[in-house]
Design a protein around this motif. Sequence first.
Motif, PDB file in Angstrom:
ATOM      1  N   ILE A   6       0.811  -1.096   0.103  1.00 23.12           N
ATOM      2  CA  ILE A   6       0.050  -0.097   0.042  1.00 23.12           C
ATOM      3  C   ILE A   6       0.989   1.243   0.183  1.00 23.12           C
ATOM      4  O   ILE A   6       1.639   1.351   0.804  1.00 23.12           O
ATOM      5  CB  ILE A   6      -0.919  -0.059   1.274  1.00 23.12           C
ATOM      6  CG1 ILE A   6      -1.790  -1.382   1.211  1.00 23.12           C
ATOM      7  CG2 ILE A   6      -1.791   1.262   1.050  1.00 23.12           C
ATOM      8  CD1 ILE A   6      -2.662  -1.605   2.434  1.00 23.12           C
ATOM      9  N   HIS A   8       1.954   4.809   0.911  1.00 23.75           N
ATOM     10  CA  HIS A   8       1.610   5.778   1.996  1.00 23.75           C
ATOM     11  C   HIS A   8       1.615   7.234   1.489  1.00 23.75           C
ATOM     12  O   HIS A   8       2.546   7.666   0.965  1.00 23.75           O
ATOM     13  CB  HIS A   8       2.546   5.540   3.163  1.00 23.75           C
ATOM     14  CG  HIS A   8       2.560   6.121   4.281  1.00 23.75           C
ATOM     15  ND1 HIS A   8       3.453   6.898   4.945  1.00 23.75           N
ATOM     16  CD2 HIS A   8       1.287   6.337   5.088  1.00 23.75           C
ATOM     17  CE1 HIS A   8       2.795   7.382   6.192  1.00 23.75           C
ATOM     18  NE2 HIS A   8       1.547   7.190   6.062  1.00 23.75           N
ATOM     19  N   ARG A   9       0.358   7.703   1.427  1.00 18.80           N
ATOM     20  CA  ARG A   9       0.149   8.868   0.924  1.00 18.80           C
ATOM     21  C   ARG A   9       0.754   9.063  -0.731  1.00 18.80           C
ATOM     22  O   ARG A   9       1.261  10.168  -0.833  1.00 18.80           O
ATOM     23  CB  ARG A   9       0.825   9.907   1.791  1.00 18.80           C
ATOM     24  CG  ARG A   9       0.295  10.173   3.198  1.00 18.80           C
ATOM     25  CD  ARG A   9       1.037  10.914   4.121  1.00 18.80           C
ATOM     26  NE  ARG A   9       0.981  10.355   5.432  1.00 18.80           N
ATOM     27  CZ  ARG A   9       1.589  10.994   6.264  1.00 18.80           C
ATOM     28  NH1 ARG A   9       2.467  12.078   6.410  1.00 18.80           N
ATOM     29  NH2 ARG A   9       1.544  10.397   7.640  1.00 18.80           N
ATOM     30  N   GLU A  35      -2.972   4.788  -0.344  1.00 18.98           N
ATOM     31  CA  GLU A  35      -3.342   5.285   1.021  1.00 18.98           C
ATOM     32  C   GLU A  35      -3.414   6.762   1.070  1.00 18.98           C
ATOM     33  O   GLU A  35      -2.512   7.399   0.374  1.00 18.98           O
ATOM     34  CB  GLU A  35      -2.665   4.702   2.074  1.00 18.98           C
ATOM     35  CG  GLU A  35      -3.284   5.224   3.341  1.00 18.98           C
ATOM     36  CD  GLU A  35      -2.532   6.537   3.967  1.00 18.98           C
ATOM     37  OE1 GLU A  35      -3.021   6.814   5.477  1.00 18.98           O
ATOM     38  OE2 GLU A  35      -1.689   7.136   3.580  1.00 18.98           O
ATOM     39  N   ASP A  37      -4.991  10.349   2.945  1.00 21.59           N
ATOM     40  CA  ASP A  37      -5.955  11.070   4.147  1.00 21.59           C
ATOM     41  C   ASP A  37      -6.747  12.318   4.010  1.00 21.59           C
ATOM     42  O   ASP A  37      -6.510  13.148   2.834  1.00 21.59           O
ATOM     43  CB  ASP A  37      -4.652  11.930   5.173  1.00 21.59           C
ATOM     44  CG  ASP A  37      -3.582  10.726   5.448  1.00 21.59           C
ATOM     45  OD1 ASP A  37      -3.946  10.040   6.392  1.00 21.59           O
ATOM     46  OD2 ASP A  37      -2.517  10.872   4.890  1.00 21.59           O
ATOM     47  N   HIS A  50      -2.521  15.212   5.121  1.00 20.57           N
ATOM     48  CA  HIS A  50      -2.492  14.495   6.399  1.00 20.57           C
ATOM     49  C   HIS A  50      -2.907  15.310   7.559  1.00 20.57           C
ATOM     50  O   HIS A  50      -3.488  15.024   8.531  1.00 20.57           O
ATOM     51  CB  HIS A  50      -1.265  13.869   6.584  1.00 20.57           C
ATOM     52  CG  HIS A  50      -0.990  13.161   7.559  1.00 20.57           C
ATOM     53  ND1 HIS A  50      -0.366  13.656   8.779  1.00 20.57           N
ATOM     54  CD2 HIS A  50      -0.965  11.838   7.987  1.00 20.57           C
ATOM     55  CE1 HIS A  50      -0.421  12.960   9.847  1.00 20.57           C
ATOM     56  NE2 HIS A  50      -0.912  11.498   9.134  1.00 20.57           N
ATOM     57  N   GLN A  98      -7.384   3.342   0.099  1.00 17.93           N
ATOM     58  CA  GLN A  98      -7.583   3.463   1.489  1.00 17.93           C
ATOM     59  C   GLN A  98      -7.758   4.740   1.936  1.00 17.93           C
ATOM     60  O   GLN A  98      -6.673   5.391   2.051  1.00 17.93           O
ATOM     61  CB  GLN A  98      -6.373   2.630   2.322  1.00 17.93           C
ATOM     62  CG  GLN A  98      -6.591   2.322   3.842  1.00 17.93           C
ATOM     63  CD  GLN A  98      -5.568   1.496   4.628  1.00 17.93           C
ATOM     64  OE1 GLN A  98      -4.780   2.239   4.872  1.00 17.93           O
ATOM     65  NE2 GLN A  98      -5.824   0.217   4.627  1.00 17.93           N
ATOM     66  N   GLU A 100      -8.058   7.695   4.676  1.00 19.37           N
ATOM     67  CA  GLU A 100      -8.123   7.863   6.319  1.00 19.37           C
ATOM     68  C   GLU A 100      -8.873   8.902   6.625  1.00 19.37           C
ATOM     69  O   GLU A 100      -8.509  10.020   5.947  1.00 19.37           O
ATOM     70  CB  GLU A 100      -6.704   7.732   6.766  1.00 19.37           C
ATOM     71  CG  GLU A 100      -6.711   7.936   8.151  1.00 19.37           C
ATOM     72  CD  GLU A 100      -5.243   8.065   8.949  1.00 19.37           C
ATOM     73  OE1 GLU A 100      -5.047   8.621   9.914  1.00 19.37           O
ATOM     74  OE2 GLU A 100      -4.444   7.663   8.252  1.00 19.37           O
ATOM     75  N   SER A 126     -10.553   3.991   6.633  1.00 17.37           N
ATOM     76  CA  SER A 126      -9.726   3.909   7.889  1.00 17.37           C
ATOM     77  C   SER A 126      -9.641   5.055   8.934  1.00 17.37           C
ATOM     78  O   SER A 126      -9.788   6.104   8.053  1.00 17.37           O
ATOM     79  CB  SER A 126      -8.226   3.131   7.359  1.00 17.37           C
ATOM     80  OG  SER A 126      -7.592   4.482   6.955  1.00 17.37           O
ATOM     81  N   CYS A 170      -5.093  -1.877  10.906  1.00 14.03           N
ATOM     82  CA  CYS A 170      -3.642  -1.203  10.330  1.00 14.03           C
ATOM     83  C   CYS A 170      -2.708  -1.009  11.454  1.00 14.03           C
ATOM     84  O   CYS A 170      -3.302  -0.164  12.441  1.00 14.03           O
ATOM     85  CB  CYS A 170      -3.926   0.018   9.651  1.00 14.03           C
ATOM     86  SG  CYS A 170      -4.917  -0.352   8.163  1.00 14.03           S
ATOM     87  N   TRP A 194       2.412  -0.861   9.168  1.00 16.27           N
ATOM     88  CA  TRP A 194       2.776   0.278   8.744  1.00 16.27           C
ATOM     89  C   TRP A 194       3.744   0.909   9.519  1.00 16.27           C
ATOM     90  O   TRP A 194       3.876   0.635  10.763  1.00 16.27           O
ATOM     91  CB  TRP A 194       1.400   1.190   8.504  1.00 16.27           C
ATOM     92  CG  TRP A 194       0.873   1.688   9.920  1.00 16.27           C
ATOM     93  CD1 TRP A 194      -0.411   1.162  10.302  1.00 16.27           C
ATOM     94  CD2 TRP A 194       1.077   2.818  10.842  1.00 16.27           C
ATOM     95  NE1 TRP A 194      -0.622   1.613  11.505  1.00 16.27           N
ATOM     96  CE2 TRP A 194      -0.035   2.634  11.790  1.00 16.27           C
ATOM     97  CE3 TRP A 194       1.890   3.831  10.868  1.00 16.27           C
ATOM     98  CZ2 TRP A 194       0.121   3.525  12.923  1.00 16.27           C
ATOM     99  CZ3 TRP A 194       2.104   4.637  11.806  1.00 16.27           C
ATOM    100  CH2 TRP A 194       1.252   4.563  13.002  1.00 16.27           C
ATOM    101  N   THR A 214       2.155  -1.152   4.647  1.00 19.25           N
ATOM    102  CA  THR A 214       1.723   0.178   3.919  1.00 19.25           C
ATOM    103  C   THR A 214       3.440   0.961   3.957  1.00 19.25           C
ATOM    104  O   THR A 214       4.349   0.914   4.865  1.00 19.25           O
ATOM    105  CB  THR A 214       1.212   1.472   4.853  1.00 19.25           C
ATOM    106  OG1 THR A 214      -0.159   0.702   4.806  1.00 19.25           O
ATOM    107  CG2 THR A 214       0.935   2.677   4.281  1.00 19.25           C
TER     108      THR A 214
END
Length: 228
Positions: A6, A8-9, A35, A37, A50, A98, A100, A126, A170, A194, A214
């Motif tokens: 995954i 991350h950002r 993923e 945010d 984020h 995903q 968040e 998430s 997670c 993660w 992640t």
Amino acid sequence: MNFLTIGHRGVMGVEPENTLRSFVAAERAGLDVIELDLHLSKDGALVVMHDTDVDRTTDGTGPIAGKTLAELRTLDAGHGERVPLFEEVLDAVSLPLQAEIKDVAAARALAEVIEERGLAGRVEVSSFHDEAVAETGRLVPGVRTALIASRPIGTDVVERAVEAGAATVCLNIRRLTLETVELARAAELRIIGWVVNTQEHLRLARAFGLDGVTTDYPEIKRTGRFTA
């Protein structure tokens, strides 16, 4: 199920985090999921960032909630990138997402988009907040949800996830224990670790038998295939 990687950002280790540029790079690198945010702007737009303020990731200052979408659009999020709307990410890439969410208000806004565009099969929601996970499940029956935990990770995270209706946990790879993994497995929860950016942490994730990780770096996708 295959071992998931995954982004991350997006791929924030090599591109500005939570930007369209980063998400497109993650897709081109062959990652399995992206993923990101979500926060609400002052005028209710679902924007991808984020932190609660814009200071760290843009050339602006102040809280996201205090700025309109038009004001956020004037900011440079890195390499000339603009703060994207969630809907723009949906159109820019085709990978599963995903998403968040930071609070219940964002959960409700996201639920509306998922319902309107029929995204329950593409988007997993998430949050660190049990109530946001539970609210999403109530608003969009059948959507996949995940509870995130960092520190300390006690065995209660499994009970919390089940109570909130989450299908996934997670968990911070640096604080993950075998006991928690075994309890999550017994509860039939999917487990994502993660943030996994080193071979050491990747080997640990494989040893624990996690469902995926992640990562900030696309290289983890390539090496993950051969790490056991």
